[in-house]
Motif scaffolding. Structure first.
Motif, PDB file in Angstrom:
ATOM      1  N   SER A 246      27.042  29.555  63.784  1.00  0.00           N
ATOM      2  CA  SER A 246      26.479  28.491  62.951  1.00  0.00           C
ATOM      3  C   SER A 246      27.143  28.506  61.586  1.00  0.00           C
ATOM      4  O   SER A 246      27.426  29.569  61.028  1.00  0.00           O
ATOM      5  CB  SER A 246      24.969  28.681  62.784  1.00  0.00           C
ATOM      6  N   GLU A 247      27.388  27.316  61.078  1.00  0.00           N
ATOM      7  CA  GLU A 247      27.921  27.143  59.730  1.00  0.00           C
ATOM      8  C   GLU A 247      27.133  26.023  59.063  1.00  0.00           C
ATOM      9  O   GLU A 247      27.437  24.846  59.233  1.00  0.00           O
ATOM     10  CB  GLU A 247      29.416  26.802  59.760  1.00  0.00           C
ATOM     11  N   GLY A 248      26.097  26.399  58.338  1.00  0.00           N
ATOM     12  CA  GLY A 248      25.254  25.395  57.696  1.00  0.00           C
ATOM     13  C   GLY A 248      24.516  24.557  58.718  1.00  0.00           C
ATOM     14  O   GLY A 248      23.749  25.080  59.533  1.00  0.00           O
ATOM     15  N   GLU A 249      24.744  23.253  58.690  1.00  0.00           N
ATOM     16  CA  GLU A 249      24.045  22.346  59.594  1.00  0.00           C
ATOM     17  C   GLU A 249      24.851  22.035  60.847  1.00  0.00           C
ATOM     18  O   GLU A 249      24.548  21.093  61.563  1.00  0.00           O
ATOM     19  CB  GLU A 249      23.708  21.049  58.857  1.00  0.00           C
ATOM     20  N   LYS A 250      25.858  22.828  61.099  1.00  0.00           N
ATOM     21  CA  LYS A 250      26.655  22.602  62.309  1.00  0.00           C
ATOM     22  C   LYS A 250      26.859  23.909  63.075  1.00  0.00           C
ATOM     23  O   LYS A 250      26.722  25.013  62.522  1.00  0.00           O
ATOM     24  CB  LYS A 250      28.000  21.965  61.967  1.00  0.00           C
ATOM     25  N   LYS A 251      27.178  23.760  64.346  1.00  0.00           N
ATOM     26  CA  LYS A 251      27.558  24.879  65.192  1.00  0.00           C
ATOM     27  C   LYS A 251      29.007  24.691  65.635  1.00  0.00           C
ATOM     28  O   LYS A 251      29.469  23.555  65.809  1.00  0.00           O
ATOM     29  CB  LYS A 251      26.671  24.961  66.437  1.00  0.00           C
ATOM     30  N   ILE A 252      29.671  25.794  65.847  1.00  0.00           N
ATOM     31  CA  ILE A 252      31.018  25.770  66.411  1.00  0.00           C
ATOM     32  C   ILE A 252      31.026  26.714  67.595  1.00  0.00           C
ATOM     33  O   ILE A 252      30.715  27.901  67.465  1.00  0.00           O
ATOM     34  CB  ILE A 252      32.077  26.192  65.378  1.00  0.00           C
ATOM     35  N   ALA A 253      31.340  26.174  68.760  1.00  0.00           N
ATOM     36  CA  ALA A 253      31.388  26.971  69.990  1.00  0.00           C
ATOM     37  C   ALA A 253      32.820  27.067  70.478  1.00  0.00           C
ATOM     38  O   ALA A 253      33.566  26.086  70.443  1.00  0.00           O
ATOM     39  CB  ALA A 253      30.504  26.339  71.057  1.00  0.00           C
ATOM     40  N   LYS A 254      33.182  28.261  70.911  1.00  0.00           N
ATOM     41  CA  LYS A 254      34.464  28.464  71.578  1.00  0.00           C
ATOM     42  C   LYS A 254      34.188  28.802  73.027  1.00  0.00           C
ATOM     43  O   LYS A 254      33.446  29.740  73.321  1.00  0.00           O
ATOM     44  CB  LYS A 254      35.248  29.581  70.895  1.00  0.00           C
ATOM     45  N   VAL A 255      34.784  28.014  73.931  1.00  0.00           N
ATOM     46  CA  VAL A 255      34.517  28.155  75.360  1.00  0.00           C
ATOM     47  C   VAL A 255      35.823  28.453  76.080  1.00  0.00           C
ATOM     48  O   VAL A 255      36.849  27.820  75.806  1.00  0.00           O
ATOM     49  CB  VAL A 255      33.887  26.866  75.931  1.00  0.00           C
ATOM     50  N   HIS A 256      35.750  29.400  77.002  1.00  0.00           N
ATOM     51  CA  HIS A 256      36.918  29.740  77.807  1.00  0.00           C
ATOM     52  C   HIS A 256      36.555  29.594  79.285  1.00  0.00           C
ATOM     53  O   HIS A 256      35.516  30.082  79.734  1.00  0.00           O
ATOM     54  CB  HIS A 256      37.388  31.163  77.515  1.00  0.00           C
ATOM     55  N   ALA A 257      37.400  28.912  80.017  1.00  0.00           N
ATOM     56  CA  ALA A 257      37.185  28.718  81.454  1.00  0.00           C
ATOM     57  C   ALA A 257      38.527  28.845  82.159  1.00  0.00           C
ATOM     58  O   ALA A 257      39.427  28.035  81.935  1.00  0.00           O
ATOM     59  CB  ALA A 257      36.563  27.350  81.724  1.00  0.00           C
ATOM     60  N   GLU A 258      38.648  29.848  82.980  1.00  0.00           N
ATOM     61  CA  GLU A 258      39.899  30.076  83.705  1.00  0.00           C
ATOM     62  C   GLU A 258      39.703  29.768  85.183  1.00  0.00           C
ATOM     63  O   GLU A 258      38.682  30.129  85.771  1.00  0.00           O
ATOM     64  CB  GLU A 258      40.354  31.525  83.519  1.00  0.00           C
ATOM     65  N   GLY A 259      40.681  29.098  85.770  1.00  0.00           N
ATOM     66  CA  GLY A 259      40.618  28.777  87.186  1.00  0.00           C
ATOM     67  C   GLY A 259      39.581  27.717  87.497  1.00  0.00           C
ATOM     68  O   GLY A 259      38.671  27.941  88.291  1.00  0.00           O
ATOM     69  N   VAL A 260      39.717  26.541  86.856  1.00  0.00           N
ATOM     70  CA  VAL A 260      38.797  25.431  87.092  1.00  0.00           C
ATOM     71  C   VAL A 260      39.594  24.135  87.240  1.00  0.00           C
ATOM     72  O   VAL A 260      40.709  24.009  86.730  1.00  0.00           O
ATOM     73  CB  VAL A 260      37.762  25.275  85.952  1.00  0.00           C
TER      74      VAL A 260
END
Length: 490
Positions: A246-260
């Motif tokens: 979370s950064e203040g009023e926002k969220k930052i997500a990092k997503v990893h998906a292998e073999g899709v």
């Protein structure tokens, strides 16, 4: 002498001018917004052998997306880097990407049958928009054209076998307020087939329009690295594994998906969730909104049972989690790797079971869902029937066979040409699964089970065609099956 100097300066200025004009044209990208046309060369694919695993070449495209979503105006912005290789022995001077958001743009024919219009557009017509702000190939501007859902990059020299290319696209899109594979309901949004994706190249580009029937998608096994920024009140549900801050009023997500095959996601500020862990350590989650908690828990139980059933018959589930997400769509369910969208108005356990089976057929084993839709839908329906109907399976298929004969024994074909979803469902799902059941009867269940395990093992992460399916069935059974399949498949 003075004249020669003036002439030389004139030539230099002309050359500078030509270079400037050429560079400007490259930046503009030769964008041509064409009228939609269905005059696409839908030749039958050459088969899996058209792909050549060149030594030292990574076979999997890699996508790196940086996304930001503004829910108040449904604006999704993205910077997308695609790293890919020419995996064939055939050079090309084109690269095609599918940008399915454009299929819902104003002026485009809606990819929806009339019977579903009220469901898809409950608040009246809502359109998408997609603005390409930058298109680069290996760091340089590249000429391109856009036609319906097809983005074609025009290369100035051959893309050679085994050669790596990097495509960077900066874009800004408005999500349509619809109930389709992408859309919104209240304070929840879902993004199915919303991101740009490479078309399949096997010596021929397979770039398709967003057809009204079936799942008009065809994709390669890939790796995804996605960063998504969104308001902090929302929860992110997606393909892959995420880390969030979370950064203040926002969220930052990092997503990893292998073999899709694809990357799909949803954002919601109104869903609740129930979870359970399977005996194999797979995290199951059901995000529900208007369905009851009891229905969601039962859905998880059914998903767990189907995972076990499919593991025993065809192989392990490949991911650490499987998420079910309730929404409001025109179809009962839609499968994505590790993520299933479920329409509440048509919700039932059979749909959950069906979409779980798609994690193997469409995802682990890929197929051309436009030209050969039975290679995932018929197989998945067959396994769904085996799971649900048990001892009543034979009687069930006897009734399906009578209907097939009464209809004149229609053959399985592409999604093209269907004018209703019910007709497509009848042919591809019902009669396709009947073909699989009859193949099982012809081979014997034990040999059939062995055949399907080998089929999944051989084509895991690859693309299979009917020739591959038939060849392996004949190898395992020891029987020539030409007449069996020619009577059932176009």
């Amino acid at each position: 002498m003075r004249f020669r100097r003036i002439l030389s300066l004139f030539v230099i200025y002309v050359l500078i001018g030509l270079i400037t004009v050429y560079t400007s044209l490259l930046w503009v990208g030769f964008v041509r917004e064409k009228i939609y046309s269905e005059e696409i060369d839908f030749m039958n694919p050459q088969g899996t052998n058209a792909f050549t695993q060149n030594e030292g070449v990574d076979p999997s495209p890699t996508y790196t997306h940086h996304l930001s979503f503004q829910p108040e105006n449904r604006i999704l912005t993205g910077d997308s880097l695609i790293q890919t290789w020419n995996r064939t022995n055939i050079p090309t001077r084109e690269i095609h990407l599918q940008v399915f958001l454009r299929a819902f743009g104003k002026g485009e024919p809606a990819p929806v049958f009339n019977e579903f219009m009220p469901k898809v557009y409950p608040g009246g017509f809502s359109y998408s928009s997609l603005q390409l702000t930058q298109v680069l190939l290996d760091g340089e501007p590249v000429p391109y054209t856009v036609e319906n859902a097809d983005l074609k990059l025009i290369l100035l020299k051959d893309w050679k076998p085994g050669e790596k290319k990097e495509i960077r696209i900066s874009w800004k899109a408005e999500l349509p307020a619809i109930h389709h594979r992408m859309g919104k309901e209240g304070d929840s949004f879902w993004f199915g087939n919303a991101l740009p994706i490479l078309a399949v190249y096997d010596g021929k580009w397979h770039s398709y329009a967003y057809e009204k029937a079936g799942d008009p998608f065809f994709s390669q096994f890939s790796d995804y690295h996605v960063e998504i920024e969104y308001p902090s009140r929302y929860t992110l549900i997606s393909t892959g594994e995420k880390e969030e801050r979370s950064e203040g009023e926002k969220k930052i997500a990092k997503v990893h998906a292998e073999g899709v095959r694809e990357f799909a996601f949803a954002l919601t500020a109104q869903h609740q969730v129930v979870s359970k862990l399977t005996e194999d350590g797979v995290l199951l989650q059901f995000y529900y909104y208007k369905l009851s908690k009891k229905a969601a828990q039962e859905g998880l139980d059914q998903a767990e049972e189907m995972l076990r059933f499919m593991k025993n018959l065809v192989g392990e589930y490949p991911y650490k989690r499987l998420t079910l997400f309730e929404n409001e769509m025109f179809i009962s369910g839609m499968e994505y790797p590790g993520l299933i969208l479920l329409d509440r108005s048509k919700y039932k356990g059979e749909t959950v079971v069906h979409e779980v089976a798609h994690q193997w057929f469409y995802n682990l084993v890929g197929n051309d869902q436009v030209m050969e839709p039975w290679l995932d839908e018929a197989i998945v329906t067959y396994y769904t029937d085996r799971f649900i109907r048990g001892s009543g399976l034979n009687d069930y298929y006897l009734q399906i066979k009578k209907r097939w004969e009464k209809d004149g024994k229609p053959k399985l074909s592409s999604v093209l040409g269907y004018t209703t979803w019910s007709q497509y469902y009848r042919d591809i799902y019902l009669y396709g699964s009947l073909m699989l059941y009859e193949l099982e009867q012809k081979m014997g269940r034990e040999k059939f089970n062995d055949f399907m395990k080998k089929y999944v093992a051989e084509f895991r992460g690859k693309i299979a065609h009917k020739e591959d399916f038939i060849r392996l069935a004949e190898e395992v059974s020891g029987v020539n099956l030409d007449s069996f399949f020619s009577n059932r498949i176009q």
